[in-house]
Motif scaffolding. Structure first.
Motif, PDB file in Angstrom:
ATOM      1  N   ALA A 106      -2.061   2.221  -8.595  1.00  0.00           N
ATOM      2  CA  ALA A 106      -1.319   3.477  -8.441  1.00  0.00           C
ATOM      3  C   ALA A 106       0.189   3.219  -8.506  1.00  0.00           C
ATOM      4  CB  ALA A 106      -1.682   4.142  -7.119  1.00  0.00           C
ATOM      5  N   PHE A 107       0.626   2.112  -7.917  1.00  0.00           N
ATOM      6  CA  PHE A 107       2.049   1.753  -7.967  1.00  0.00           C
ATOM      7  C   PHE A 107       2.499   1.499  -9.401  1.00  0.00           C
ATOM      8  CE2 PHE A 107       4.596  -2.164  -8.426  1.00  0.00           C
ATOM      9  CZ  PHE A 107       5.837  -1.636  -8.131  1.00  0.00           C
ATOM     10  N   ARG A 108       1.725   0.731 -10.153  1.00  0.00           N
ATOM     11  CA  ARG A 108       2.079   0.436 -11.542  1.00  0.00           C
ATOM     12  C   ARG A 108       2.169   1.723 -12.360  1.00  0.00           C
ATOM     13  NH1 ARG A 108       1.113  -4.840 -13.763  1.00  0.00           N
ATOM     14  NH2 ARG A 108       0.479  -3.818 -15.699  1.00  0.00           N
ATOM     15  N   ALA A 109       1.185   2.586 -12.180  1.00  0.00           N
ATOM     16  CA  ALA A 109       1.163   3.830 -12.947  1.00  0.00           C
ATOM     17  C   ALA A 109       2.366   4.706 -12.614  1.00  0.00           C
ATOM     18  CB  ALA A 109      -0.137   4.580 -12.667  1.00  0.00           C
ATOM     19  N   ARG A 110       2.703   4.808 -11.332  1.00  0.00           N
ATOM     20  CA  ARG A 110       3.821   5.669 -10.938  1.00  0.00           C
ATOM     21  C   ARG A 110       5.156   5.080 -11.378  1.00  0.00           C
ATOM     22  NH1 ARG A 110       4.323  10.138  -8.067  1.00  0.00           N
ATOM     23  NH2 ARG A 110       6.283  10.591  -6.975  1.00  0.00           N
ATOM     24  N   ALA A 111       5.307   3.773 -11.281  1.00  0.00           N
ATOM     25  CA  ALA A 111       6.552   3.138 -11.711  1.00  0.00           C
ATOM     26  C   ALA A 111       6.793   3.372 -13.197  1.00  0.00           C
ATOM     27  CB  ALA A 111       6.517   1.643 -11.405  1.00  0.00           C
ATOM     28  N   ARG A 112       5.745   3.297 -13.995  1.00  0.00           N
ATOM     29  CA  ARG A 112       5.880   3.553 -15.430  1.00  0.00           C
ATOM     30  C   ARG A 112       6.154   5.025 -15.697  1.00  0.00           C
ATOM     31  NH1 ARG A 112       1.013  -0.627 -16.958  1.00  0.00           N
ATOM     32  NH2 ARG A 112       2.333  -2.334 -17.685  1.00  0.00           N
ATOM     33  N   GLU A 113       5.454   5.884 -14.971  1.00  0.00           N
ATOM     34  CA  GLU A 113       5.656   7.328 -15.152  1.00  0.00           C
ATOM     35  C   GLU A 113       7.088   7.728 -14.828  1.00  0.00           C
ATOM     36  OE1 GLU A 113       4.468  11.312 -12.633  1.00  0.00           O
ATOM     37  OE2 GLU A 113       3.038   9.651 -12.691  1.00  0.00           O
ATOM     38  N   ARG A 114       7.647   7.157 -13.761  1.00  0.00           N
ATOM     39  CA  ARG A 114       9.001   7.503 -13.321  1.00  0.00           C
ATOM     40  C   ARG A 114      10.072   6.628 -13.955  1.00  0.00           C
ATOM     41  NH1 ARG A 114       9.219  11.636  -9.416  1.00  0.00           N
ATOM     42  NH2 ARG A 114       7.074  12.362  -9.171  1.00  0.00           N
ATOM     43  N   ASN A 115       9.650   5.647 -14.766  1.00  0.00           N
ATOM     44  CA  ASN A 115      10.580   4.750 -15.446  1.00  0.00           C
ATOM     45  C   ASN A 115      11.474   4.003 -14.456  1.00  0.00           C
ATOM     46  OD1 ASN A 115      11.473   3.570 -17.843  1.00  0.00           O
ATOM     47  ND2 ASN A 115      13.224   4.969 -17.993  1.00  0.00           N
ATOM     48  N   VAL A 116      10.875   3.551 -13.352  1.00  0.00           N
ATOM     49  CA  VAL A 116      11.599   2.775 -12.347  1.00  0.00           C
ATOM     50  C   VAL A 116      11.469   1.290 -12.689  1.00  0.00           C
ATOM     51  CG1 VAL A 116      11.747   2.162  -9.901  1.00  0.00           C
ATOM     52  CG2 VAL A 116      11.178   4.502 -10.562  1.00  0.00           C
ATOM     53  N   PRO A 117      12.574   0.557 -12.834  1.00  0.00           N
ATOM     54  CA  PRO A 117      12.481  -0.875 -13.123  1.00  0.00           C
ATOM     55  C   PRO A 117      11.758  -1.615 -11.998  1.00  0.00           C
ATOM     56  CG  PRO A 117      14.724  -0.073 -13.472  1.00  0.00           C
ATOM     57  CD  PRO A 117      13.983   1.025 -12.780  1.00  0.00           C
ATOM     58  N   VAL A 118      10.904  -2.530 -12.372  1.00  0.00           N
ATOM     59  CA  VAL A 118      10.169  -3.356 -11.405  1.00  0.00           C
ATOM     60  C   VAL A 118      10.503  -4.811 -11.678  1.00  0.00           C
ATOM     61  CG1 VAL A 118       7.903  -4.010 -10.516  1.00  0.00           C
ATOM     62  CG2 VAL A 118       8.300  -1.657 -11.295  1.00  0.00           C
ATOM     63  N   TYR A 119      10.712  -5.535 -10.598  1.00  0.00           N
ATOM     64  CA  TYR A 119      11.067  -6.958 -10.669  1.00  0.00           C
ATOM     65  C   TYR A 119       9.967  -7.743  -9.939  1.00  0.00           C
ATOM     66  CZ  TYR A 119      14.254 -10.981 -10.625  1.00  0.00           C
ATOM     67  OH  TYR A 119      14.845 -12.214 -10.833  1.00  0.00           O
ATOM     68  N   ARG A 148       0.819  -1.213   0.000  1.00  0.00           N
ATOM     69  CA  ARG A 148       0.000   0.000   0.000  1.00  0.00           C
ATOM     70  C   ARG A 148       0.855   1.267   0.000  1.00  0.00           C
ATOM     71  NH1 ARG A 148      -5.351  -1.119   0.839  1.00  0.00           N
ATOM     72  NH2 ARG A 148      -5.848  -3.155   1.750  1.00  0.00           N
ATOM     73  N   ASP A 149       2.136   1.139   0.377  1.00  0.00           N
ATOM     74  CA  ASP A 149       3.019   2.305   0.461  1.00  0.00           C
ATOM     75  C   ASP A 149       3.965   2.425  -0.728  1.00  0.00           C
ATOM     76  OD1 ASP A 149       1.937   2.771   3.032  1.00  0.00           O
ATOM     77  OD2 ASP A 149       3.377   1.373   3.933  1.00  0.00           O
ATOM     78  N   ALA A 150       3.961   1.446  -1.622  1.00  0.00           N
ATOM     79  CA  ALA A 150       4.988   1.365  -2.664  1.00  0.00           C
ATOM     80  C   ALA A 150       4.955   2.560  -3.611  1.00  0.00           C
ATOM     81  CB  ALA A 150       4.837   0.058  -3.448  1.00  0.00           C
ATOM     82  N   ALA A 151       3.786   3.009  -4.019  1.00  0.00           N
ATOM     83  CA  ALA A 151       3.707   4.120  -4.973  1.00  0.00           C
ATOM     84  C   ALA A 151       4.335   5.380  -4.409  1.00  0.00           C
ATOM     85  CB  ALA A 151       2.253   4.384  -5.358  1.00  0.00           C
ATOM     86  N   ALA A 152       4.135   5.629  -3.112  1.00  0.00           N
ATOM     87  CA  ALA A 152       4.650   6.850  -2.496  1.00  0.00           C
ATOM     88  C   ALA A 152       6.143   6.791  -2.230  1.00  0.00           C
ATOM     89  CB  ALA A 152       3.901   7.121  -1.189  1.00  0.00           C
TER      90      ALA A 152
END
Length: 279
Positions: free
Chosen positions: A76-89, A47-51
C-alpha cells in the motif's frame, strides 16, 4: 534574505524491531539526529507510512525489518508513493532484494560471480555437487524459513515446494563474509566478519581494487541513481568472491563498527544524496 523552508523527511523505521546481533534502533536514532541538522524529520512505523506520506518532500525507508512481516502495508505504501509522486529513498526501482530474490537466479543463469542459484526442481542439475544445500523462501529475509538439506533429500524437498517460491543453493565453504557499502554509486566503506560463526561481529576491511571492481559491477547492474546499497559477498576457500545478497531495500549499515571520520563522511554523503533526490 531569510532562508527558505527546510525539506521535510518522513523517516520510516521500526525502533522496536529486534534483530540478531544488531541494534537497529540505535542506528536510526543516530541517523535521524544527524539528518535533523538539515531536514525536518518525522518518524513512523512502516505500517503507518502509506497514511502519513502526504505533505513530506521525501520518504526515507531505513531499518524497518523484513517486509514479509507487513507485506500488505508495504504494498500500500509503494502504491501510494507512486500515485502521489513522492520521492522514496531508496527509490522503488531497485532490482535487488527490494524486488525479492529472483535476481540471484537471474544473475546465476547469466554467469555472474554469485552463489549458484536455481528456483525450480527441474534445474537442480545445474547446481554443483555439495555436502549440503540451502533452501530458502524467495521472498524471505533475515534467514526466515532457511533450512539445510542433505543431497539425497534435496529433490524431494524441492519437489514439495511450488516452482519459483524457493531458492536452492549449495552450502558454500567460505573463509569470511564481507560487505561493501555504497551511497548512490560512490563506495563508502567495507566491513567483514572474520569469524564465520559470528556474522555480525564486523571489523573494518580494506578492499583491493579487484574487490571494488567486483562490488561495483552489481551496483551498476542495479541501475539505482540514488540510495544506499550493501553488496554482501563471501570469500571462498579458493579466494574467489561470490555475491550473497544485493541489499537495496533497507540495508543495515553497521555504523557503530566504523571509525568516526568514516561515519561522518557517510552522513555528509547521505545528506547530499537525499537532497539531490528531492531535486
Amino acid at each position: 534574505m531569510p532562508a527558505g523552508p527546510r525539506p521535510s523527511v518522513l523517516f520510516v523505521t521500526d525502533l522496536a524491531y529486534e534483530a540478531r546481533g544488531r541494534r537497529y534502533c540505535d542506528e536510526d536514532i543516530f541517523l535521524t539526529s544527524r539528518l535533523r541538522e538539515e531536514f525536518d524529520i518525522a518518524l513512523c512505523h512502516p505500517r503507518d507510512a502509506a497514511a502519513l506520506l502526504d505533505g513530506f518532500d521525501v520518504v526515507v525507508k531505513r531499518n524497518s525489518g523484513p517486509v514479509l512481516h507487513y507485506q500488505e502495508a508495504y504494498d500500500a505504501f509503494r502504491a501510494r508513493a507512486r500515485e502521489r509522486n513522492v520521492p522514496v529513498y531508496n527509490p522503488l526501482t531497485g532490482r535487488g532484494d527490494m524486488a525479492g530474490k529472483q535476481y540471484l537466479v537471474d544473475l546465476s543463469a547469466a554467469k555472474h560471480p554469485v552463489i549458484a542459484t536455481v528456483d525450480r526442481a527441474v534445474d537442480l542439475g545445474l547446481l554443483p555437487e555439495a555436502a549440503e544445500y540451502v533452501i530458502k523462501p524467495k521472498l524471505g529475509a533475515d534467514s526466515v524459513g532457511l533450512r539445510f538439506v542433505a543431497p539425497e533429500l534435496l529433490a524431494a524437498e524441492v519437489a514439495a515446494e511450488p516452482d519459483g517460491t524457493v531458492l536452492v543453493q549449495p552450502r558454500i565453504d567460505f573463509s569470511y563474509e564481507v560487505s561493501f557499502y555504497f551511497i548512490d554509486r560512490d563506495f563508502q566503506y567495507a566491513l567483514y566478519a572474520p569469524h564465520t560463526d559470528r556474522r555480525w561481529v564486523l571489523e573494518p576491511y580494506g578492499p583491493t581494487a579487484a574487490d571494488l571492481e567486483f562490488a561495483r559491477r552489481f551496483v551498476e547492474w542495479n541501475t539505482l541513481t540514488h540510495g544506499i546499497q550493501r553488496i554482501d559477498a563471501c570469500r571462498t576457500a579458493d579466494g574467489e568472491l561470490l555475491l550473497v545478497e544485493l541489499e537495496d531495500l533497507n540495508p543495515y549499515l553497521s555504523l557503530d563498527r566504523v571509525t568516526e571520520p568514516v561515519r561522518e563522511a557517510f552522513v555528509a554523503r547521505m545528506k547530499t544524496s537525499v537532497r539531490e533526490l528531492i531535486g
